[in-house]
Design a protein around this motif. Structure first.
Motif, PDB file in Angstrom:
ATOM      1  N   MET A   1       0.835  -1.186   0.000  1.00 32.34           N
ATOM      2  CA  MET A   1       0.000   0.000   0.000  1.00 32.34           C
ATOM      3  C   MET A   1       0.876   1.245   0.000  1.00 32.34           C
ATOM      4  N   TYR A   2       0.359   2.289  -0.625  1.00 27.58           N
ATOM      5  CA  TYR A   2       1.092   3.536  -0.722  1.00 27.58           C
ATOM      6  C   TYR A   2       0.202   4.683  -0.284  1.00 27.58           C
ATOM      7  N   ASP A   3       0.814   5.662   0.373  1.00 26.88           N
ATOM      8  CA  ASP A   3       0.041   6.846   0.718  1.00 26.88           C
ATOM      9  C   ASP A   3       0.072   7.822  -0.451  1.00 26.88           C
ATOM     10  N   ILE A   4      -0.570   8.942  -0.308  1.00 30.94           N
ATOM     11  CA  ILE A   4      -0.701   9.907  -1.408  1.00 30.94           C
ATOM     12  C   ILE A   4       0.633  10.471  -1.871  1.00 30.94           C
ATOM     13  N   SER A   5       1.667  10.442  -1.036  1.00 32.04           N
ATOM     14  CA  SER A   5       2.968  11.004  -1.408  1.00 32.04           C
ATOM     15  C   SER A   5       3.825  10.028  -2.202  1.00 32.04           C
ATOM     16  N   GLY A   6       3.348   8.802  -2.413  1.00 31.03           N
ATOM     17  CA  GLY A   6       4.140   7.823  -3.156  1.00 31.03           C
ATOM     18  C   GLY A   6       5.104   7.066  -2.268  1.00 31.03           C
ATOM     19  N   VAL A   7       4.881   7.088  -0.958  1.00 28.47           N
ATOM     20  CA  VAL A   7       5.730   6.358  -0.025  1.00 28.47           C
ATOM     21  C   VAL A   7       4.969   5.115   0.404  1.00 28.47           C
ATOM     22  N   ASN A   8       5.622   3.948   0.303  1.00 30.12           N
ATOM     23  CA  ASN A   8       4.920   2.733   0.688  1.00 30.12           C
ATOM     24  C   ASN A   8       4.974   2.548   2.200  1.00 30.12           C
ATOM     25  N   MET A   9       4.292   1.542   2.691  1.00 26.26           N
ATOM     26  CA  MET A   9       4.178   1.334   4.136  1.00 26.26           C
ATOM     27  C   MET A   9       5.523   1.075   4.802  1.00 26.26           C
ATOM     28  N   SER A  10       6.505   0.577   4.054  1.00 24.84           N
ATOM     29  CA  SER A  10       7.815   0.325   4.645  1.00 24.84           C
ATOM     30  C   SER A  10       8.700   1.571   4.591  1.00 24.84           C
ATOM     31  N   GLY A  11       8.162   2.667   4.059  1.00 32.75           N
ATOM     32  CA  GLY A  11       8.910   3.914   4.037  1.00 32.75           C
ATOM     33  C   GLY A  11       9.711   4.156   2.775  1.00 32.75           C
ATOM     34  N   THR A  12       9.614   3.254   1.791  1.00 31.95           N
ATOM     35  CA  THR A  12      10.363   3.421   0.550  1.00 31.95           C
ATOM     36  C   THR A  12       9.674   4.458  -0.329  1.00 31.95           C
ATOM     37  N   SER A  13      10.417   5.459  -0.740  1.00 31.61           N
ATOM     38  CA  SER A  13       9.885   6.506  -1.596  1.00 31.61           C
ATOM     39  C   SER A  13       9.899   6.048  -3.048  1.00 31.61           C
ATOM     40  N   LEU A  14       8.793   6.252  -3.733  1.00 27.10           N
ATOM     41  CA  LEU A  14       8.695   5.872  -5.134  1.00 27.10           C
ATOM     42  C   LEU A  14       8.768   7.110  -6.020  1.00 27.10           C
ATOM     43  N   GLY A  15       9.221   6.899  -7.231  1.00 25.57           N
ATOM     44  CA  GLY A  15       9.275   7.984  -8.190  1.00 25.57           C
ATOM     45  C   GLY A  15       7.941   8.174  -8.881  1.00 25.57           C
ATOM     46  N   LYS A  16       7.831   9.267  -9.586  1.00 27.98           N
ATOM     47  CA  LYS A  16       6.612   9.596 -10.313  1.00 27.98           C
ATOM     48  C   LYS A  16       6.707   9.057 -11.733  1.00 27.98           C
ATOM     49  N   PRO A  17       5.673   8.350 -12.200  1.00 27.11           N
ATOM     50  CA  PRO A  17       5.673   7.916 -13.595  1.00 27.11           C
ATOM     51  C   PRO A  17       5.576   9.137 -14.526  1.00 27.11           C
ATOM     52  N   ARG A  18       6.484   9.209 -15.466  1.00 25.80           N
ATOM     53  CA  ARG A  18       6.482  10.297 -16.450  1.00 25.80           C
ATOM     54  C   ARG A  18       6.543   9.659 -17.835  1.00 25.80           C
ATOM     55  N   PRO A  19       5.405   9.583 -18.535  1.00 26.90           N
ATOM     56  CA  PRO A  19       5.390   8.923 -19.841  1.00 26.90           C
ATOM     57  C   PRO A  19       6.294   9.635 -20.850  1.00 26.90           C
ATOM     58  N   LEU A  20       6.802   8.871 -21.780  1.00 26.91           N
ATOM     59  CA  LEU A  20       7.717   9.378 -22.791  1.00 26.91           C
ATOM     60  C   LEU A  20       7.133  10.562 -23.553  1.00 26.91           C
TER      61      LEU A  20
END
Length: 168
Positions: A1-20
Motif C-alpha cells: 500500500m502507498y500513501d498519497i505522497s508515493g511512499v509505501n508502508m515500509s517507508g520506501t519513496s517511489l518515483g513519479k511515472p512520467r510517460p515518454l
C-alpha cells in the motif's frame, strides 16, 4: 500500500511515472529546460528509492559547468582562449558516465522485481542507438514506477513503437 505522497508502508519513496510523450512534449516546449529537470529529479527519486546513488546535482552540475558555461563564454566573450572549449569534452564524457550508470540502475530495478532488464546499455555508445536507449529508459522507468504504485499510466507514443516499448 502507498500513501498519497508515493511512499509505501515500509517507508520506501517511489518515483513519479512520467510517460515518454510527456517528457518529449514538455522538453520541446521549454527549450529542453524540462529535460534538465527530468534528469535531475529521476536521479533524486532513484537515490531515495534505493537508499544510495548519485544525486541529481552530482549528475548535472559537471555537465552544466563543463558544457553550457564554456560554450556560452565562447559565444559571448571572444577573448576566451580556444582551449577552454575542450572543457566541454569533459562535460560530454561525464554525461555518458551518468547515462551508463542510470541505464544499469534501471536494469537493476527490473532484475530485483523479477523482470527482464529492458535496456541494452552498450547502445549508449552507438550513434542513433544512443537516442533509442535513452527514449527506452524514459519509458521503462515510468512503467516501473507506475507498476510499483499500481496505477495505469498510458504512453501512446512508446506503446505504438515496438522498438521503444518492447521487452520480450
Amino acid at each position: 500500500m502507498y500513501d498519497i505522497s508515493g511512499v509505501n508502508m515500509s517507508g520506501t519513496s517511489l518515483g513519479k511515472p512520467r510517460p515518454l510523450w510527456q517528457v518529449i512534449f514538455l522538453s520541446v516546449v521549454t527549450g529542453m529546460l524540462y529535460y534538465g529537470w527530468y534528469k535531475w529529479i529521476i536521479q533524486e527519486e532513484l537515490r531515495r528509492y534505493n537508499g544510495f546513488g548519485w544525486s541529481g546535482t552530482l549528475c548535472l552540475a559537471p555537465f552544466v559547468f563543463g558544457v553550457v558555461i564554456p560554450q556560452a563564454l565562447r559565444i559571448f566573450d571572444p577573448d576566451v582562449p580556444g582551449w577552454f572549449g575542450w572543457v566541454s569534452l569533459l562535460g560530454v564524457v561525464w554525461i555518458y558516465i551518468v547515462q551508463f550508470k542510470l541505464y544499469q540502475t534501471v536494469n537493476e530495478l527490473y532484475r530485483q522485481a523479477g523482470m527482464k532488464p529492458p535496456l541494452i546499455v552498450w547502445w549508449l555508445f552507438v550513434p542513433g542507438l544512443n537516442l533509442i536507449v535513452g527514449l527506452r529508459q524514459i519509458h521503462f522507468l515510468s512503467k516501473f514506477w507506475s507498476e510499483k504504485q499500481g496505477v495505469i499510466v498510458t504512453d501512446p507514443l512508446a506503446e505504438n513503437i515496438p522498438l521503444l516499448s518492447g521487452n520480450a
